[in-house]
Design a protein around this motif. Structure first.
Motif, PDB file in Angstrom:
ATOM      1  N   GLN A 207     -11.919  10.030  -5.981  1.00 49.97           N
ATOM      2  CA  GLN A 207     -11.817   8.613  -5.636  1.00 49.97           C
ATOM      3  C   GLN A 207     -10.469   8.067  -6.063  1.00 49.97           C
ATOM      4  OE1 GLN A 207     -11.732   6.069  -8.211  1.00 49.97           O
ATOM      5  NE2 GLN A 207     -11.744   7.669  -9.804  1.00 49.97           N
ATOM      6  N   GLN A 211     -12.558   4.093  -4.324  1.00 48.38           N
ATOM      7  CA  GLN A 211     -12.759   4.252  -2.883  1.00 48.38           C
ATOM      8  C   GLN A 211     -12.538   5.705  -2.478  1.00 48.38           C
ATOM      9  OE1 GLN A 211     -10.547   1.482  -0.472  1.00 48.38           O
ATOM     10  NE2 GLN A 211     -10.748  -0.172  -1.966  1.00 48.38           N
ATOM     11  N   GLN A 212     -13.201   6.093  -1.400  1.00 54.41           N
ATOM     12  CA  GLN A 212     -13.014   7.420  -0.823  1.00 54.41           C
ATOM     13  C   GLN A 212     -12.403   7.295   0.569  1.00 54.41           C
ATOM     14  OE1 GLN A 212     -16.882   9.406  -1.063  1.00 54.41           O
ATOM     15  NE2 GLN A 212     -16.132  10.535  -2.853  1.00 54.41           N
ATOM     16  N   ILE A 359     -17.937   4.867  -7.235  1.00 47.93           N
ATOM     17  CA  ILE A 359     -17.435   4.852  -5.852  1.00 47.93           C
ATOM     18  C   ILE A 359     -18.117   3.727  -5.084  1.00 47.93           C
ATOM     19  CG2 ILE A 359     -17.260   6.169  -3.715  1.00 47.93           C
ATOM     20  CD1 ILE A 359     -17.197   8.703  -5.463  1.00 47.93           C
ATOM     21  N   PRO A 362     -18.050   5.041  -0.253  1.00 40.28           N
ATOM     22  CA  PRO A 362     -18.124   6.498  -0.082  1.00 40.28           C
ATOM     23  C   PRO A 362     -17.781   6.912   1.343  1.00 40.28           C
ATOM     24  CG  PRO A 362     -20.317   5.558  -0.036  1.00 40.28           C
ATOM     25  CD  PRO A 362     -19.365   4.418  -0.347  1.00 40.28           C
TER      26      PRO A 362
END
Length: 573
Positions: A207, A211-212, A359, A362
């Motif tokens: 991450q 955030q991904q 996260i 995702p």
């Protein structure tokens, strides 16, 4: 004992460092004094070697020709014309000269060839009754000396404006090599321009700031000319991609960057340059750039990590494939250097603090009922359509979104690149139009909904095509023939003082497949310029008996509709 161990360790570290430096700076020596420039003007580039193009890397340099055609193109060294190709697209009129020192030079988008070469080509075109032609003269057919005028610059083929495309190739391996390395004098005192940087999370647990996926980094320019991004908090496997360009003195074109290096805490971690590559690997460009970003926003970001399927040979160093493992509690500085071929450099610093964060965004779930294994054949059927992907059509394994909605077949989406063609077949037995079934074809749809003809084969009740396009496909019918008209002369006109006859041809749907022109029943050579839909005949090519002549032009589209245009004219040859 401890001192000896420390000295061994220091020696090992120094050796590895020197090895890395030697690896990064190693470059083959090319002959710089054997060749002259192909034009007698200062060299200003509209495009450079390795520049990012649609589905390929630029294989040479594009030399500006002062916004005009007809400049004398010179053979850069002694040799012989080993190949001539005349095409509507690609390099247009192109000349290949093989030199005795192991290199071949290429000159593309030419207006015409020199007198001896032009006569050689036109003779073969009339023998084959074809404008498009490819010839391989022997070593004794068309010999040239350094400085000989071999052609005149133009705008033929897939050219967007007058310029000379110029290449160096290794004659034996056919590898293309950066022409600047052969002593071509292109002034460049400006460092590459940095425009943007993206971060990527490269596994399911990594991450960036919670955030991904793809993460936009904010940055600012420092007083010393370097760039500094905001510090990011991250963990797991990360990668980066940069957007930028280079330009040379006296030119404002946005050209490609010669070299990119990434360092981790001051140590070289990844390095690539555009010294040389092969044509076979050029299609790997779609793994090198952020392809979805290019499709959706037409922005080319160059990755500093090696994605799955990337087999490019441009890398000199690729520690862990350029992927960074960020550990919680550790601090890192990533430095990305953008360099031109003269060594002018722009630096970007990315501070990273290793920290586990929850996260919040995702990865989306992309699983579908169709899972493709990239290294094997894959076959699917949907309604009246079948899709066959040969092994290695895709760069990596994919979940595919394949569906039929009304009359539209969706074959996944355009954000995924392909490295080869696949087969698409439609059963059209439900179409009750047996008299005109040959007028149906497969079309892919642009994002704005307009159709694009796919090279279609009709066999029985099936239409099939080989394509590298993904996205929407439909079956269309074209029963409208092409149009043809004279541009610069009227019926029953005297044209004794005309150098050229010009025609306008076009087709509204499936596109033009072929054309054939005759005068008094004799085939004539007409040059097709698809960029403005014109055909041109050089009146000096042939001599005809008498003064009254009948011209006939037949134009055929891709599904067999044709138009025949006739004119009578008067001319004393």
């Amino acid at each position: 004992m401890q001192k000896k161990l420390f000295m061994k360790y220091l020696f090992l570290v120094c050796s590895l460092f020197l090895f890395s430096i030697n690896l990064l700076t190693a470059q083959k020596e090319y002959p710089k004094n054997d060749f002259i420039a192909p034009l007698n003007i200062p060299l200003r580039l509209a495009g450079n070697f390795g520049e990012l193009r649609s589905n390929h890397y630029h294989a040479g340099i594009d030399i500006k020709t002062q916004q005009k055609e007809g400049l004398k193109v010179l053979s850069v060294a002694d040799g012989y014309v080993s190949r001539i190709k005349v095409s509507h697209y690609g390099y247009g009129k192109a000349l290949y000269i093989t030199h005795p020192n192991g290199y071949t030079t290429v000159y593309g988008h030419l207006k015409k060839f020199s007198k001896e070469i032009q006569e050689y080509v036109v003779k073969k075109q009339y023998e084959d009754e074809s404008y498009e032609i490819e010839l391989f003269p022997t070593i004794n057919d068309l010999q040239v000396k350094q400085g000989d005028v071999v052609a005149y610059s133009g705008n033929t083929g897939g050219s967007g404006g007058p310029h000379l495309h110029f290449e160096f190739r290794d004659t034996e391996t056919e590898h293309i090599i950066n022409p600047i390395l052969f002593g071509m004098d292109v002034k460049d005192s400006k460092a590459p321009v940095f425009q943007n940087i993206l971060g990527y999370t490269l596994d399911a647990t990594s991450q960036i700031n919670g955030q991904q996926g793809t993460y936009q980094l904010n940055f600012s320019r420092q007083n010393d000319g370097t760039y500094l991004t905001n510090k990011i908090n991250a963990s797991g496997i990360l990668g980066f991609a940069v957007k930028g360009y280079d330009s040379q003195d006296g030119s404002y074109n946005h050209n490609g960057i010669y070299e990119i290096e990434m360092q981790l805490n001051g140590t070289p971690y990844l390095n690539l340059d555009f010294e040389t590559f092969s044509f076979d690997e050029s299609k790997q460009i779609n793994t090198y750039i952020d392809y979805p970003r290019y499709i959706n926003k037409h922005q080319r970001f160059q990755k500093t990590f090696i994605d799955e399927g990337n087999q490019l040979s441009i890398y000199n160093l690729k520690t862990n494939q350029g992927k960074l493992a960020i550990e919680p509690g550790q601090d890192y500085t990533v430095t990305i250097l953008l360099k031109d071929i003269e060594g002018n450099t722009t630096k970007i610093y990315v501070p990273i603090h290793g920290e586990d964060k929850p996260i919040s965004k995702p990865y989306p779930d992309t699983k579908t009922n169709f899972y493709l294994i990239a290294n094997r054949d894959n076959y699917y059927e949907v309604d009246n359509a079948s899709i066959f992907f040969p092994a290695n059509t895709f760069y990596k394994n994919e979940y595919l979104d394949i569906k039929k909605e009304d009359e539209v077949l969706w074959v996944h989406n355009t954000e995924v690149p392909l490295q080869d063609y696949y087969n698409l077949t439609f059963d059209i037995s439900h179409i009750k139009d047996s008299l005109d079934i040959s007028q149906y074809f497969i079309a892919s749809l642009y994002t704005n909904g307009s159709p694009r003809y796919e090279n279609t084969r009709l066999k029985g009740n099936t239409l099939s095509t080989r394509t590298k396009n993904l996205g929407a496909f439909v079956i269309l019918k074209d029963n409208t023939p092409p149009t043809a008209q004279a541009v610069n002369f009227a019926d029953n006109q005297w044209i004794s003082n005309y150098n050229y006859l010009t025609f306008k041809i076009s087709d509204a749907l499936s596109g033009i497949k072929s054309y054939r022109a005759t005068i008094d029943g004799k085939w004539i050579l007409t040059e097709y310029e698809y960029k403005n839909n014109t055909l041109t005949f050089n009146c000096e090519d042939l001599t005809f008996e008498g003064s009254k002549h009948k011209l006939e032009l037949t134009v055929t589209d891709n599904v067999g509709n044709s138009t025949t245009f006739t004119r009578t004219f008067f001319r004393k040859y």
